[in-house]
Design an enzyme around this catalytic site. Structure first.
Site, PDB file in Angstrom:
ATOM      1  N   SER A   1     -17.978 -16.103  92.440  1.00  0.00           N
ATOM      2  CA  SER A   1     -18.312 -17.155  91.475  1.00  0.00           C
ATOM      3  C   SER A   1     -19.459 -16.701  90.581  1.00  0.00           C
ATOM      4  O   SER A   1     -20.158 -15.728  90.885  1.00  0.00           O
ATOM      5  CB  SER A   1     -18.733 -18.400  92.252  1.00  0.00           C
TER       6      SER A   1
ATOM      7  N   THR B   1     -16.863 -26.884  84.843  1.00  0.00           N
ATOM      8  CA  THR B   1     -17.687 -27.003  86.034  1.00  0.00           C
ATOM      9  C   THR B   1     -18.739 -28.023  85.686  1.00  0.00           C
ATOM     10  O   THR B   1     -18.870 -28.399  84.535  1.00  0.00           O
ATOM     11  CB  THR B   1     -18.299 -25.614  86.306  1.00  0.00           C
TER      12      THR B   1
HETATM   13  O1  DON Z   1     -17.074 -20.202  90.061  1.00  0.00           O
HETATM   14  C1  DON Z   1     -16.983 -19.823  88.908  1.00  0.00           C
HETATM   15  O2  DON Z   1     -17.663 -18.943  88.452  1.00  0.00           O
HETATM   16  C2  DON Z   1     -16.007 -20.531  87.983  1.00  0.00           C
HETATM   17  N1  DON Z   1     -14.914 -21.074  88.729  1.00  0.00           N
HETATM   18  C3  DON Z   1     -16.753 -21.568  87.223  1.00  0.00           C
HETATM   19  C4  DON Z   1     -15.898 -22.232  86.189  1.00  0.00           C
HETATM   20  C5  DON Z   1     -16.677 -22.856  85.120  1.00  0.00           C
HETATM   21  O3  DON Z   1     -17.875 -22.827  85.105  1.00  0.00           O
HETATM   22  C6  DON Z   1     -15.909 -23.489  84.036  1.00  0.00           C
HETATM   23  N2  DON Z   1     -16.794 -24.270  83.216  1.00  0.00           N
HETATM   24  N3  DON Z   1     -16.928 -24.399  82.100  1.00  0.00           N
END
Ligand code: DON
Length: 604
Positions: A472, A401
């Site tokens: 999320s 992310t």
């Molecule tokens: O929305 C969420 O919580 C996850 N899809 C976030 C994924 C994420 O942060 C991956 N990163 N390192």
């Protein structure tokens, strides 16, 4: 013990519980601090130096925080394909200077296609097929990013839309040099396998069968065409309808997915009320459901507010260098409080949190003084790995992310987190349109109790339903000094570790007075209820496991560091200080000065 002594002990315990329960209310009273000054200049921090430059250039042209955030997010969609995206989703907070009541939370999270059922993810044994959940077209949620970024710009931006899209378009069309982090990630066996499984992704990232190397000039002409369409026709006409939409539907159909034109045309962003909570005289604004991040952050801060964390601070100030380097100011008792507070929040996450448009999230109860007081009182001196989620009173019935922050010279703040879920999402690209598709639907509890890629479990509240947004952990957050002007803007990638990373940086900076750079660099711990263990980053002092185990904690030291907090803190004199997590290759800067030099892979 005699009866009298027992009674006296009981009374003392009762008084202590009352004191702990009432403490925050007492602390809130009369502790407003004077306004923080306006920033002397604007500041931007993102996970890629080119995106940071785009944001700074838009501020220099007279744009505001919304223009810079949208321009930088679009640039990330070009130069940071691990997480920057058009084919994913995210959340943003808009916090105008001096008007906290006008702050807004923008939800551009992906939704489940209308024709998708959770059973589609099960294998012949009735178990969730992890490949389907992460690397197939079934895992793709209807993208929210194009409409989300456009909505943020339309409502709060000041420059013309085409001007905000132009820098990303130029990066796609004219190309940019592959950075060491992307070169490294393209070598990762899992991501490579996913990307190479799609001919369109393969052609961009593995031309002639080899991963793009560091320094290689990459032009993305298909992506440039999509950005052009977005710039000239807007999101509704240029992405969710017309040739780009045709290509998304064709890709989905060819790959066994179910996204259709109705899903794309029906996609809507949601403007939501941010969650608000006071912490030590400052107002914390953060993301409501369908993110769990804001709820957990406010729960944990609420619990910690009532513990005598101040006593640790005196030691920190006496010897700040030792505190930063050796963590000597944070004893294991304070960390025990962090861990137990997180455990409680995450237990409730699994049971109660989901998309509020589909599930009645008991938000008021979970953020109430009662919940906080009861949780605090229940935290003793020993770990409680066996605790169960909060149950409503019977009478009431039950990868990758990326984050960016902008603070403009007028004091407006944007905190924006966006994602494809794991790095490069499904690895599947939309042929001819040049962007990757997310695997966000793994964030649903595809089967009750069955862990997702981050080990998170859930049940009915976060079950897949057509049109629903998966729960999320993304936690874009802005802290307002005395409830008025931005003091701290922050967020992170990292799945559930986003929540713990944001909480820890915030507490280190606001409670223990660490500089924002030190707070971001400091070692982290992570606790998410299930699994029961608490994870430690490598750089904590060696005796910490034994100290925590002595309180009944199961502790695992990780060999890796995690999350990538991006933060802007405003100094009392109005100078913004920018911290891009040294764990990754991001960069921050202030208007008029060059952005910081990113870390290299393996440096930390
Ligand atoms: O929305 C969420 O919580 C996850 N899809 C976030 C994924 C994420 O942060 C991956 N990163 N390192």
């Amino acid at each position: 013990m005699t009866d009298t002594r027992l009674r006296a002990g009981g009374r003392r315990l009762l008084l202590l519980c009352l004191w702990l329960a009432l403490l925050p209310a007492c602390q809130f009273a009369g502790r407003r601090v004077p306004d923080a000054p306006l920033p002397r200049r604007g500041a931007v921090v993102t996970e890629h130096p080119l995106a940071t430059q785009v944001g700074l250039a838009l501020l220099e042209r007279g744009g505001n925080a919304a223009d810079a955030a949208v321009g930088a997010a679009l640039a990330l969609a070009v130069v940071y394909p691990q997480a920057g995206n058009l084919g994913g989703g995210g959340f943003a907070l808009w916090v105008p200077h001096g008007r906290p009541d006008a702050a807004e939370a923008l939800d551009f999270r992906e939704t489940a296609p209308r024709r998708l059922e959770a059973a589609a993810f099960l294998d012949e044994h009735g178990q969730v097929d992890r490949e389907k959940a992460l690397a197939s077209h079934l895992a793709v949620g209807v993208p929210g990013t194009p409409l989300g970024l456009e909505a943020l710009h339309q409502r709060h931006g000041s420059l013309p839309w085409a001007e905000v899209v132009a820098p990303a378009l130029a990066l796609a069309r004219e190309g940019y040099r592959v950075d060491p982090w992307l070169a490294r990630d393209l070598l990762h066996p899992t991501y490579r396998e996913r990307l190479e499984a799609c001919e369109h992704s393969r052609r961009v990232w593995y031309p002639r069968g080899e991963p793009l190397g560091e320094g290689r000039l990459l032009r993305q002409t298909d992506l440039a065409r999509t950005l052009e369409s977005l710039a000239t026709r807007g999101a509704a006409g240029g992405f969710y309808r017309g040739p780009v939409a045709e290509r998304i539907v064709a890709a989905s159909r060819a790959g066994g997915g179910v996204i259709d034109h109705g899903d794309l045309e029906g996609y809507q962003v949601r403007w939501r009320e941010p969650l608000r909570g006071w912490f030590r005289g400052d107002l914390v604004l953060t993301m409501p459901p369908p993110s769990s991040g804001g709820v957990l952050l406010l729960q944990v801060l609420g619990i910690l507010e009532g513990f005598p964390v101040e006593s640790q601070r005196a030691r920190a100030q006496a010897d700040p260098a030792a505190w930063v380097e050796a963590e000597s100011g944070l004893d294991e008792r304070a960390l025990h409080w962090w861990i137990e507070a997180l455990r409680r929040g995450f237990a409730d996450r699994a049971e109660h949190l989901g998309d509020p448009d589909f599930h009645a999230v008991p938000l008021e109860a979970l953020l109430s003084a009662d919940w906080i007081a009861a949780s605090r009182v229940a935290i003793g001196e020993r770990a409680r790995p066996d605790l169960l989620p909060w149950a409503p009173p019977a009478a009431e019935g039950g990868g990758e992310t990326t984050h960016l922050c902008v603070l403009d010279g007028r004091g407006n703040a944007v905190s924006l987190t966006t994602t494809l879920n794991t790095s490069f999402g499904t690895g599947r690209s939309v042929g001819g349109a040049g962007f990757l598709l997310n695997n966000e639907l793994d964030d649903f509890a595809l089967q009750a109790g069955s862990p997702n890629v981050y080990g998170l479990v859930g049940g009915r509240a976060n079950a897949l339903e057509p049109g629903k947004r998966p729960l999320s952990s993304m936690t874009p957050t802005v802290v307002l000094a005395g409830g008025r002007s931005a003091r701290l803007v922050l967020g992170s990638p990292g799945g559930p570790r986003i929540i713990t990373a944001v909480q820890q940086v915030l507490v280190r900076h606001l409670v223990y007075g660490q500089s924002i750079e030190a707070a971001v660099a400091a070692p982290r711990l992570h606790q998410q209820w299930r699994p029961q263990a608490t994870f430690l980053e490598p750089h904590w002092p060696p005796g910490l496991e034994a100290a925590l185990e002595g309180r009944g904690h199961q502790v695992e030291r990780s060999r890796q560091r995690w999350a990538s907090v991006q933060a802007i803190a405003l100094e009392p004199g109005g100078e913004p200080r920018v911290a891009s997590d040294p764990r990754r290759g991001g960069s921050g800067g202030v208007v008029g000065r060059p952005p910081s030099v990113p870390s290299l892979p393996g440096e930390l």
